[in-house]
Design a protein around this motif. Structure first.
Motif, short mmCIF file in Angstrom:
data_model
loop_
_atom_site.label_atom_id
_atom_site.label_comp_id
_atom_site.label_asym_id
_atom_site.label_seq_id
_atom_site.Cartn_x
_atom_site.Cartn_y
_atom_site.Cartn_z
N ALA A 57 0.81 -1.21 0.00
CA ALA A 57 0.00 0.00 0.00
C ALA A 57 0.84 1.27 0.00
O ALA A 57 0.34 2.35 -0.31
CB ALA A 57 -0.93 0.00 1.21
N GLU A 58 2.13 1.15 0.32
CA GLU A 58 2.99 2.32 0.36
C GLU A 58 3.60 2.67 -0.99
O GLU A 58 4.29 3.67 -1.12
CB GLU A 58 4.12 2.11 1.38
N PHE A 59 3.37 1.84 -1.99
CA PHE A 59 3.97 2.08 -3.31
C PHE A 59 2.90 2.59 -4.28
O PHE A 59 1.74 2.18 -4.22
CB PHE A 59 4.60 0.79 -3.84
N THR A 60 3.33 3.45 -5.17
CA THR A 60 2.41 4.09 -6.13
C THR A 60 2.59 3.52 -7.52
O THR A 60 2.48 4.24 -8.51
CB THR A 60 2.64 5.61 -6.14
N VAL A 61 2.88 2.22 -7.60
CA VAL A 61 3.18 1.60 -8.89
C VAL A 61 1.93 1.50 -9.76
O VAL A 61 0.79 1.47 -9.26
CB VAL A 61 3.80 0.21 -8.70
N SER A 62 2.14 1.42 -11.06
CA SER A 62 1.03 1.36 -12.02
C SER A 62 0.22 0.09 -11.84
O SER A 62 0.78 -1.01 -11.71
CB SER A 62 1.58 1.40 -13.45
#
Length: 437
Positions: A57-62
């Motif tokens: 949840a901490e990553f903003t990956v596509s």
């Protein structure tokens, strides 16, 4: 969920202060931090999807492209992005003042923080931009004379091989090349290959800790011990191992080492560090201008001129994120993810794995190929048809794509890869049969 997000946001905000403080967590964030430290062995936690959902949840990956080339460069968690942006905006209020008089003073606390993570003295670490810069500084800084020999492998990283070739061309040193038999599950055999290349003229052995072409973990300590018995120095390329494998730099026994922090540590792009044993620093000339280029202070290697102070200071937040997970848990998860998909495809007709499944010999990186399909074509099909991003690998008998998950990757993501490889292998097998008939 709100507690988790509050914790990570405060983590990033606290680290994104002009000077990094050693203890900044409030009572509420300490509670959330403890949740990340839930009891259980690394192997048990590796398969706890509830735990890793906190991390994802901490990553903003596509959500549209499945990124399985984290070995090239890893995305940063939102806390690191926030810290980077905050430092960047801070600098822009009055650049020369805030960059040179304020943020530049934070380097020593950051150096201490990295040294603690690396298990060495702060006076042995220089903060720079990537492994290539660090290793090239060492390669070009060592005093070598014509006829001196350097042992290295054809499986080392191209930027380092090219640096050594430049020294060979310029200074007349001799390069002794090994062609390692990879993958290998025999440390002694790998060490024997290096031992067989050493002569009375050997001055340096260059070894890559995790080979980027295949994911092979090399027995650096055993090679270093062998070399040191004969008075030979050892350079270790740790680009793919730092914050990936669970170790401290001095445990490797090498004299010189460098890594990129924007890979497995998930620090801002263009951040890295270099390690030199304290008593050896004076033996390496500074690559760029320095008042005392042959002096004993590691800081002589940091005369880079104007650089991104914002990116540099945000490294501290990436260290906090790493510590929140823990090195043993992180490696166990990465190895579990690699084996999760590799075990499912290894017995499919036409599929070839070029990487060991044992944790002693490989972590997250693995190379897979399909007979009759070149690596670049496999990479193209995975991206165009399945929206899975990998990188093609062709080196000697190794022909396929490198698959590199990270802590935000889920087994469900890897099920997509398994389906893709299964279908592509099936089509290739059918095409092969039709040609034969």
């Amino acid at each position: 969920m709100s507690t988790r997000r509050t914790f990570f946001r405060q983590l990033g905000a606290a680290a994104a202060t002009p000077l990094v403080l050693p203890d900044f967590l409030t009572e509420s964030t300490r509670t959330a931090f403890q949740r990340l430290q839930k009891p259980g062995s690394p192997q048990q936690i590796a398969q706890d999807e509830d735990y890793w959902s906190w991390i994802k949840a901490e990553f903003t990956v596509s959500p549209n492209i499945l990124n399985l080339n984290n070995g090239g460069v890893s995305p940063q968690p939102k806390t690191v992005q926030d810290a980077h942006i905050r430092f960047y905006q801070y600098c822009n209020e009055a650049p020369s003042y805030y960059m040179w008089r304020i943020l530049d003073q934070g380097r020593e606390s950051l150096r201490a923080k990295l040294a603690d993570l690396a298990g060495c003295s702060p006076d042995e670490l220089a903060i720079n931009r990537n492994a290539t810069e660090g290793l090239n500084t060492i390669i070009f800084g060592l005093t070598l004379k014509p006829g001196d020999e350097v042992v290295l492998a054809k499986q080392d990283y191209p930027n380092m091989m090219n640096a050594w070739k430049q020294r060979e061309k310029r200074d007349g040193i001799k390069l002794v090349w090994l062609d390692l038999k990879l993958p290998s599950e025999n440390d002694d055999e790998l060490v024997r290959q290096y031992a067989g290349a050493i002569t009375s003229k050997t001055k340096v052995v260059h070894v890559t800790h995790v080979v980027n072409w295949t994911g092979q973990i090399m027995p650096v300590r055993k090679i270093a011990d062998l070399a040191h018995k004969q008075g030979i120095e050892v350079i270790c390329d740790g680009a793919h191992s730092f914050a990936h494998l669970d170790y401290k730099i001095p445990e490797l026994g090498c004299d010189y080492y460098a890594t990129s922090l924007h890979k497995w540590l998930c620090a801002p792009f263009g951040s890295g560090m270099m390690y030199i044993q304290k008593e050896k620093i004076k033996n390496v000339w500074a690559l760029l201008s320095s008042p005392e280029p042959d002096g004993p202070d590691i800081r002589k290697f940091e005369s880079l001129g104007t650089r991104s102070f914002a990116a540099e200071m945000a490294i501290g937040t990436a260290v906090d994120f790493q510590l929140g997970i823990g090195a043993a848990r992180k490696f166990a998860r990465l190895h579990y993810l690699k084996n999760y998909w590799a075990e499912k495809v290894k017995d499919i007709s036409g599929v070839r794995l070029f990487t060991s499944l044992k944790p002693e010999f490989a972590g997250a990186l693995a190379v897979v190929g399909i007979s009759g399909m070149a690596g670049p074509e496999l990479e193209k099909q995975l991206l165009e048809t399945y929206k899975i991003h990998t990188v093609p690998i062709i080196l000697g008998p190794v022909d396929g794509v490198r698959v590199t998950p990270h802590v935000y990757t889920t087994p469900k993501d890897l099920d997509r890869l398994v389906v893709a490889i299964t279908e592509l292998a099936g089509k290739q097998n059918l095409a092969t049969k039709q040609k034969k008939s």
